[in-house]
Design a protein around this motif. Structure first.
Motif, mmCIF file in Angstrom:
data_model
loop_
_atom_site.group_PDB
_atom_site.id
_atom_site.type_symbol
_atom_site.label_atom_id
_atom_site.label_comp_id
_atom_site.label_asym_id
_atom_site.label_seq_id
_atom_site.Cartn_x
_atom_site.Cartn_y
_atom_site.Cartn_z
ATOM 1 N N ALA A 84 0.855 -1.194 0.000
ATOM 2 C CA ALA A 84 0.000 0.000 0.000
ATOM 3 C C ALA A 84 0.886 1.237 0.000
ATOM 4 C CB ALA A 84 -0.940 0.021 1.197
ATOM 5 N N GLY A 85 0.707 2.087 -0.985
ATOM 6 C CA GLY A 85 1.485 3.311 -1.062
ATOM 7 C C GLY A 85 0.743 4.368 -1.851
ATOM 8 N N MET A 86 1.366 5.536 -1.944
ATOM 9 C CA MET A 86 0.729 6.624 -2.686
ATOM 10 C C MET A 86 1.708 7.306 -3.628
ATOM 11 S SD MET A 86 -1.891 8.319 0.117
ATOM 12 C CE MET A 86 -2.661 9.335 -1.151
ATOM 13 N N LEU A 267 -5.436 -4.387 7.217
ATOM 14 C CA LEU A 267 -5.109 -3.274 8.103
ATOM 15 C C LEU A 267 -3.747 -2.681 7.769
ATOM 16 C CD1 LEU A 267 -6.234 -4.844 11.495
ATOM 17 C CD2 LEU A 267 -7.341 -2.919 10.334
ATOM 18 N N THR A 268 -3.639 -1.380 7.894
ATOM 19 C CA THR A 268 -2.354 -0.710 7.730
ATOM 20 C C THR A 268 -2.370 0.595 8.525
ATOM 21 O OG1 THR A 268 -0.696 0.021 6.123
ATOM 22 C CG2 THR A 268 -2.978 0.644 5.678
ATOM 23 N N GLY A 269 -1.186 1.199 8.667
ATOM 24 C CA GLY A 269 -1.105 2.523 9.280
ATOM 25 C C GLY A 269 -0.678 2.566 10.724
ATOM 26 N N LEU A 270 -0.649 1.413 11.420
ATOM 27 C CA LEU A 270 -0.325 1.420 12.849
ATOM 28 C C LEU A 270 1.184 1.357 13.054
ATOM 29 C CD1 LEU A 270 -1.641 1.415 15.667
ATOM 30 C CD2 LEU A 270 -1.620 -1.074 15.586
ATOM 31 N N GLU A 271 1.657 1.998 14.107
ATOM 32 C CA GLU A 271 3.089 1.962 14.432
ATOM 33 C C GLU A 271 3.395 0.882 15.463
ATOM 34 O OE1 GLU A 271 6.714 4.981 15.784
ATOM 35 O OE2 GLU A 271 4.684 5.734 15.519
ATOM 36 N N TYR A 272 2.541 0.766 16.502
ATOM 37 C CA TYR A 272 2.759 -0.230 17.555
ATOM 38 C C TYR A 272 1.612 -1.242 17.542
ATOM 39 C CZ TYR A 272 6.049 3.281 19.262
ATOM 40 O OH TYR A 272 7.067 4.188 19.363
ATOM 41 N N TYR A 273 1.924 -2.457 17.113
ATOM 42 C CA TYR A 273 0.901 -3.497 17.009
ATOM 43 C C TYR A 273 0.762 -4.321 18.291
ATOM 44 C CZ TYR A 273 0.460 -2.649 12.012
ATOM 45 O OH TYR A 273 0.211 -2.071 10.797
ATOM 46 N N GLU A 274 1.716 -4.194 19.182
ATOM 47 C CA GLU A 274 1.758 -5.043 20.368
ATOM 48 C C GLU A 274 0.452 -5.083 21.157
ATOM 49 O OE1 GLU A 274 4.730 -5.741 24.208
ATOM 50 O OE2 GLU A 274 5.059 -4.098 22.812
ATOM 51 N N VAL A 289 2.678 -3.439 7.214
ATOM 52 C CA VAL A 289 3.519 -2.687 8.149
ATOM 53 C C VAL A 289 4.260 -1.584 7.408
ATOM 54 C CG1 VAL A 289 5.458 -2.836 9.763
ATOM 55 C CG2 VAL A 289 3.819 -4.720 9.597
ATOM 56 N N LYS A 290 4.230 -0.370 7.971
ATOM 57 C CA LYS A 290 4.912 0.748 7.328
ATOM 58 C C LYS A 290 6.430 0.560 7.396
ATOM 59 C CE LYS A 290 2.973 4.391 9.321
ATOM 60 N NZ LYS A 290 2.648 5.834 9.517
ATOM 61 N N LEU A 291 7.089 0.775 6.247
ATOM 62 C CA LEU A 291 8.540 0.649 6.163
ATOM 63 C C LEU A 291 9.189 1.964 6.574
ATOM 64 C CD1 LEU A 291 9.527 -1.353 2.949
ATOM 65 C CD2 LEU A 291 10.221 -1.793 5.303
ATOM 66 N N THR A 343 4.722 1.421 1.935
ATOM 67 C CA THR A 343 5.581 2.609 1.893
ATOM 68 C C THR A 343 4.809 3.882 2.210
ATOM 69 O OG1 THR A 343 5.224 2.951 -0.483
ATOM 70 C CG2 THR A 343 7.076 1.530 0.169
ATOM 71 N N MET A 344 3.604 3.754 2.724
ATOM 72 C CA MET A 344 2.790 4.923 3.049
ATOM 73 C C MET A 344 3.521 5.827 4.044
ATOM 74 S SD MET A 344 -0.227 6.015 2.141
ATOM 75 C CE MET A 344 -1.242 4.585 1.795
ATOM 76 N N ASP A 345 3.620 7.105 3.720
ATOM 77 C CA ASP A 345 4.232 8.124 4.594
ATOM 78 C C ASP A 345 5.707 7.850 4.866
ATOM 79 O OD1 ASP A 345 1.706 9.359 4.841
ATOM 80 O OD2 ASP A 345 1.186 8.045 6.511
ATOM 81 N N THR A 346 6.380 7.106 3.965
ATOM 82 C CA THR A 346 7.799 6.820 4.167
ATOM 83 C C THR A 346 8.593 7.210 2.923
ATOM 84 O OG1 THR A 346 7.657 4.554 3.319
ATOM 85 C CG2 THR A 346 7.225 4.873 5.665
ATOM 86 N N LYS A 347 9.912 7.298 3.091
ATOM 87 C CA LYS A 347 10.781 7.578 1.954
ATOM 88 C C LYS A 347 11.256 6.253 1.362
ATOM 89 C CE LYS A 347 13.997 10.175 3.701
ATOM 90 N NZ LYS A 347 15.153 11.084 3.734
#
Length: 551
Positions: A84-86, A267-274, A289-291, A343-347
């Motif tokens: 998932a990316g933009m 699901l996507t977008g979460l930083e802490y899945y714990e 998972v966001k890279l 790669t959503m919101d990542t470089k």
């Protein structure tokens, strides 16, 4: 230097050069091939024609017309897939509000409910972000539309030639999030849940009415809205909903909606899945998972001996959060939850570094490669054509000069849809004046630097000195007032492995700006970023011109 930064807010790199296939048939020979995650590497060749793999092995018979790419000392992996990316996606213009607009019951389009939109209409393969994605090893990507709570449908794109049709699967999923509408309903996350439920249930009723009308006389004609027509594929479980959920509460809400309504969910977008791992596992929901790598500048700054106890305590909390974030993928693997990367919101340029950091923090190399290849192929339903290097599958390959899990790895070629893109691999200097006799990086001396700002290249000199275990120094730069060059001290100089970080202050129009520089040292060269909190980050390069003679 800072004069240009203050007058502009953006900066863009030029695109790397990609090569279109010259012949229809290619062979990469005598390379180390990792055909799929967990499979033993083999030495051999990969033959492909017209974007399709014809064979893989050690004793392939190569046709005369094949263009041979020597693969000696190279590593071949299946092409990476962005779940998932933009990249390359533009946001459509917001529609004008009608004169009779009622904030409590706005039209769907005004409220950000546009499931009929297809991201294919908002995507450009020639965008620089797409080239950055390809350069990072991604050969396919599911791109999501930009917009409101239901911005539209995603599509799976092949990142090949801009002259080809690159849509592999159009309308592959419905994008959704908990982003409320400003000044109208639904404005809150709870309102979004209620509206999503309302749209879904009304679509179900409309479909049932249409079936009844088609098979029975005397039934009134159904009036299906554009929203309901576009939502039909979700209700009929033909495509999943990719919910972007930024908190564990939003994860719980998305899973709650799925259990209630019965649609397919990703699901996507979460930083802490714990906190929600058990819930995700019990629901059987795949995760993207966001890279991304958390910013570790504060951690490096903690090593400064002049930091206060309060500052050090804050830095320790940052370090704890940093370490925790990097362990999330390993925890998902341990729990047996299928996940791929986003790669959503990542470089894209940080993608390999992020994977390597996750491996260092407990993620197995097998799971890491699966998250880049076979897992996204399975989650997106394209395993028949992608995810592994096999005869008959698409010619999507990543060719690197070393194992992709090593810091020394650089991508030399990317094959997307049979088109070969070549990238520069930086050679290590044979003699590195920036290293001491025992191999440790040394920074003492005078460095000439250039910073690429929106106004062009600016630069000066950075001087590092060392007394005992402490570093200090100065930097010359353009005076923002326009009165030539100024010289100012640098502080919080930290050398961690090959990474040097430091800060300095600049007075601009009566305001004090804190400028941070972080760079990677390779011999006599340094590459990194210059960050000004108010204006963003800009690339900076430096060369050691006068090494210190002290040892």
């Amino acid at each position: 230097m800072l004069t240009g930064i203050l007058s502009h807010a953006g900066w863009a790199q030029s695109d790397p050069t990609g090569k279109r296939r010259v012949t229809e048939t290619f062979a990469i020979t005598n390379a180390t091939i990792f055909a799929s995650p967990g499979q033993q590497a083999t030495k051999g060749s990969v033959l492909f024609r017209d974007g399709v793999i014809l064979g893989i092995g050690a004793n392939l018979s190569l046709p005369k017309e094949a263009q041979v790419i020597p693969g000696d000392s190279l590593f071949i992996y299946p092409g990476f897939i962005d779940g998932a990316g933009m990249a390359g996606v533009t946001k459509p213009k917001d529609p004008e509000r009608p004169k009779d607009f009622v904030s409590s019951a706005p039209p769907d389009e005004i409220a950000g409910i546009t499931p009929w939109r297809s991201v294919s209409d908002q995507f450009s393969l020639s965008a620089s972000q797409v080239e950055d994605l390809r350069k990072a090893g991604f050969t396919m990507a599911q791109v999501l539309p930009d917009g409101g709570m239901i911005p539209g449908k995603a599509s799976i794109m092949v990142l090949g030639s801009s002259g080809a049709v690159n849509v592999l699967v159009e309308n592959s999923a419905l994008a959704a999030n908990f982003r409320g509408s400003r000044g109208m309903y639904p404005a809150t996350a709870v309102g979004v849940m209620a509206k999503f439920r309302d749209v879904y249930q009304n679509t179900t009723l409309a479909l049932n009415h249409s079936k009844l009308y088609a098979s029975n006389g005397g039934v009134s004609r159904p009036e299906v809205t554009p929203t309901q027509a576009a939502m039909a594929a979700v209700v009929q479980k033909q495509i999943p909903v990719i919910f972007t959920a930024a908190s564990d509460l939003e994860i719980r809400r998305a899973i709650s909606l799925q259990k209630e309504l019965g649609f397919k969910l990703i699901l996507t977008g979460l930083e802490y899945y714990e906190p929600v791992i058990d819930l995700i596992k019990s629901s059987g929901t795949p995760v993207l998972v966001k890279l991304e790598i958390p910013d570790d500048k504060a951690i490096k700054a903690n090593k400064a001996e002049n930091a206060t106890e309060a500052t050090k305590a804050q830095y320790e909390r940052v370090k704890e959060a940093y370490d925790k974030a990097l362990k999330q993928a390993a925890q998902l693997e341990k729990a047996g939850i299928p996940f791929a990367f986003s790669t959503m919101d990542t470089k894209p340029s940080d993608a390999l570094k992020a994977v390597q950091s996750m491996v260092k923090n407990g993620l197995s190399e097998k799971a890491a490669l699966a998250a880049l290849t076979t897992n996204p192929a399975q989650i997106l339903g394209i395993s028949r054509v992608a995810g592994t290097i096999e005869k008959g599958k698409m010619a999507n390959l990543v060719i690197s000069n070393d194992s992709i899990f090593k810091e020394s790895a650089q991508i030399k070629h990317v094959v997307a849809d049979g088109y070969v893109f070549d990238y520069e691999v930086k050679k290590k200097a044979a003699k590195e004046n920036g290293k001491s006799e025992n191999g440790a990086v040394k920074i003492e001396g005078v460095w000439e630097y250039t910073a690429e700002t929106p106004a062009g290249s600016n630069g000066g000199e950075i001087t590092f000195t060392k007394e005992g275990a402490d570093y200090s120094g100065t930097i010359t730069l353009d005076d923002p007032s326009g009165s030539g060059k100024i010289n100012t001290p640098i502080r919080n100089v930290s050398l961690d492995g090959k990474t040097v970080t430091f800060e300095f202050d600049v007075n601009a129009g009566g305001n004090t700006l804190v400028v941070s520089i972080s760079g990677e040292i390779s011999g006599n060269s340094m590459e990194g970023t210059m960050s000004v909190a108010q204006f963003g980050s800009f690339p900076v390069k430096a060369t050691l011109v006068t090494p210190s003679q002290t040892h």
